[in-house]
Design an enzyme around this catalytic site. Structure first.
Site, PDB file in Angstrom:
ATOM      1  N   PHE A  20       0.824  -1.209   0.000  1.00 10.68           N
ATOM      2  CA  PHE A  20       0.000   0.000   0.000  1.00 10.68           C
ATOM      3  C   PHE A  20       0.858   1.260   0.000  1.00 10.68           C
ATOM      4  O   PHE A  20       0.541   2.234  -0.690  1.00 10.68           O
ATOM      5  CB  PHE A  20      -0.960   0.016   1.187  1.00 10.68           C
ATOM      6  CG  PHE A  20      -2.003   1.092   1.082  1.00 10.68           C
ATOM      7  CD1 PHE A  20      -2.975   1.024   0.101  1.00 10.68           C
ATOM      8  CD2 PHE A  20      -1.994   2.176   1.938  1.00 10.68           C
ATOM      9  CE1 PHE A  20      -3.941   2.027  -0.019  1.00 10.68           C
ATOM     10  CE2 PHE A  20      -2.942   3.178   1.835  1.00 10.68           C
ATOM     11  CZ  PHE A  20      -3.930   3.101   0.848  1.00 10.68           C
ATOM     12  N   TYR A  57       6.494  -6.938  -3.281  1.00 15.32           N
ATOM     13  CA  TYR A  57       5.068  -6.742  -3.042  1.00 15.32           C
ATOM     14  C   TYR A  57       4.240  -6.507  -4.299  1.00 15.32           C
ATOM     15  O   TYR A  57       3.080  -6.892  -4.347  1.00 15.32           O
ATOM     16  CB  TYR A  57       4.868  -5.570  -2.066  1.00 15.32           C
ATOM     17  CG  TYR A  57       5.329  -5.893  -0.666  1.00 15.32           C
ATOM     18  CD1 TYR A  57       4.495  -6.574   0.213  1.00 15.32           C
ATOM     19  CD2 TYR A  57       6.598  -5.532  -0.231  1.00 15.32           C
ATOM     20  CE1 TYR A  57       4.920  -6.886   1.502  1.00 15.32           C
ATOM     21  CE2 TYR A  57       7.030  -5.839   1.049  1.00 15.32           C
ATOM     22  CZ  TYR A  57       6.180  -6.513   1.912  1.00 15.32           C
ATOM     23  OH  TYR A  57       6.609  -6.824   3.179  1.00 15.32           O
ATOM     24  N   LYS A 197     -12.263  -3.989  11.116  1.00 21.11           N
ATOM     25  CA  LYS A 197     -12.744  -4.855  10.029  1.00 21.11           C
ATOM     26  C   LYS A 197     -11.820  -6.047   9.805  1.00 21.11           C
ATOM     27  O   LYS A 197     -12.247  -7.086   9.289  1.00 21.11           O
ATOM     28  CB  LYS A 197     -12.924  -4.041   8.746  1.00 21.11           C
ATOM     29  CG  LYS A 197     -11.678  -3.300   8.280  1.00 21.11           C
ATOM     30  CD  LYS A 197     -10.792  -4.096   7.375  1.00 21.11           C
ATOM     31  CE  LYS A 197      -9.523  -3.343   7.057  1.00 21.11           C
ATOM     32  NZ  LYS A 197      -8.619  -4.090   6.164  1.00 21.11           N
ATOM     33  N   VAL A 285       2.329 -11.873  10.049  1.00 21.86           N
ATOM     34  CA  VAL A 285       1.145 -11.856  10.894  1.00 21.86           C
ATOM     35  C   VAL A 285       0.163 -10.836  10.336  1.00 21.86           C
ATOM     36  O   VAL A 285       0.499  -9.677  10.154  1.00 21.86           O
ATOM     37  CB  VAL A 285       1.505 -11.504  12.353  1.00 21.86           C
ATOM     38  CG1 VAL A 285       0.242 -11.403  13.198  1.00 21.86           C
ATOM     39  CG2 VAL A 285       2.444 -12.548  12.946  1.00 21.86           C
TER      40      VAL A 285
END
Length: 347
Positions: A20, A57, A197, A285
């Site tokens: 991101f 990524y 969320k 994680v």
């Protein structure tokens, strides 16, 4: 404290080499902002500078050739008018503390990280405000799967800040033909939605792995939103924030997409893997695993009714059967359909 008018963004830093952060850096570069992306990995920084690819990524995305990367944190932040903090939540305090002495009050900080610092249940904007009390702070959150944005598929996000000039300038700097940026002033609610969320994405992964029907999936997502709103109100956020991109928008995409790390963890556990096996397979994680621990503790402390959170905790850490958690929703106390629409004595 909030500052006055923010100058138009011409130079920016992105702190973090993940997907991101790279997407945000690339959008800024596409929009003509001079941007420097900091990361620890020298090989990845070199690849971005010479091959215009983040091989770890976003290996299939060609980045703007004007985007530069560095492993020198001082170089990254020294001239930036806006600094995007895009490292995992457990590293935010450490990384920001290492450059806070270099900041001037005119430099703004924007958190893109969806997580919670456990000791005092601080969201990342609160960590930034604590470390940098003289700098304006914003957060960015929403249904933003980085790989889709990298492919220039249509997406929207929300920028939240108390500083209206900062909100406006960030909107102008990040908006483009495939990325729409909305504004809000409820930092806590927007950021809380982004953190919460992730828990429910894990639950949705369980449900999908067990082959439960579309009605079940819909029920889980809808009751997840009710839990999020209930928790938000108890924590002082505006529950109406959860009707927007940072709430229902992010919840839906994260609970439905196998691109979501948290969904994949839940799916693996629902398929019979242990938490340790699913995390090993993922390679890192997922934020929702730790967020689940912290939110459960806070819900118990404040006596907030959150059956999905409690059930997910039992599945992850006490080896409960996901089917029992789903069935548990059918036997709980009667409740109104829309949270806060009916007083409790009328249910």
């Amino acid at each position: 404290m909030l500052q006055g008018k923010i100058v138009a963004i011409q130079r920016a830093a992105v702190i973090g080499g993940g997907s991101f952060g790279t997407v945000i850096a690339n959008i800024l570069a596409d929009n003509g902002v001079k941007v420097l992306q900091w990361m620890r990995n020298e090989a990845v920084a070199e690849s971005i500078n010479t091959q215009h690819v983040n091989p770890d990524y976003l290996p299939d995305t060609t980045l703007n050739s004007a985007l530069r990367a560095t492993t020198d944190l001082t170089e990254a932040v020294q001239d930036a008018e806006v600094i995007f903090v895009s490292v995992p939540s457990r590293f935010v305090r450490q990384v920001v503390s290492s450059f806070v002495h270099q900041l001037t009050p005119e430099q703004a900080l924007v958190s893109t990280t969806k997580g919670i610092e456990p000791d005092r249940f601080l969201l990342m904007s609160q960590v930034l405000e604590e470390l940098c009390p003289d700098n304006p702070v914003a957060v960015i959150s929403g249904p933003n799967l980085a790989k889709e944005i990298a492919r220039r598929e249509l997406a929207a996000t929300v920028i939240a800040s108390k500083n209206s000039d900062l909100r406006r300038n960030l909107q102008e700097s990040l908006s483009c033909s495939y990325f729409r940026v909305y504004a809000a002033d409820d930092l806590y609610g927007v950021e809380l939605g982004g953190a919460l969320k992730n828990i429910y994405a894990i639950v949705s992964g369980f449900i999908a792995a067990l082959g439960m029907g579309e009605n079940t999936k819909s029920m889980i997502i809808t009751r997840s939103l009710a839990e999020m709103s209930r928790f938000a109100q108890a924590m002082g956020a505006n529950p109406l924030t959860f009707l927007g991109l940072a709430g229902v928008g992010d919840l839906v995409v994260t609970c439905m997409s196998p691109l979501s790390r948290n969904y994949r963890v839940g799916y693996a556990i629902g398929s019979g893997q242990s938490l340790e096996e699913s995390v090993d397979e993922l390679g890192e994680v997922a934020e929702g695993v730790n967020t689940l621990r912290y939110v459960r503790e806070k819900a118990i402390e404040l006596d907030i009714y959150m059956p999905l959170v409690m059930g997910a905790y039992e599945i992850l850490f006490n080896h409960a059967d996901p089917k029992d958690v789903a069935k548990g929703l059918m036997t709980g106390a009667f409740a109104s359909d829309v949270e806060f629409a009916l007083p409790s004595h009328q249910i």
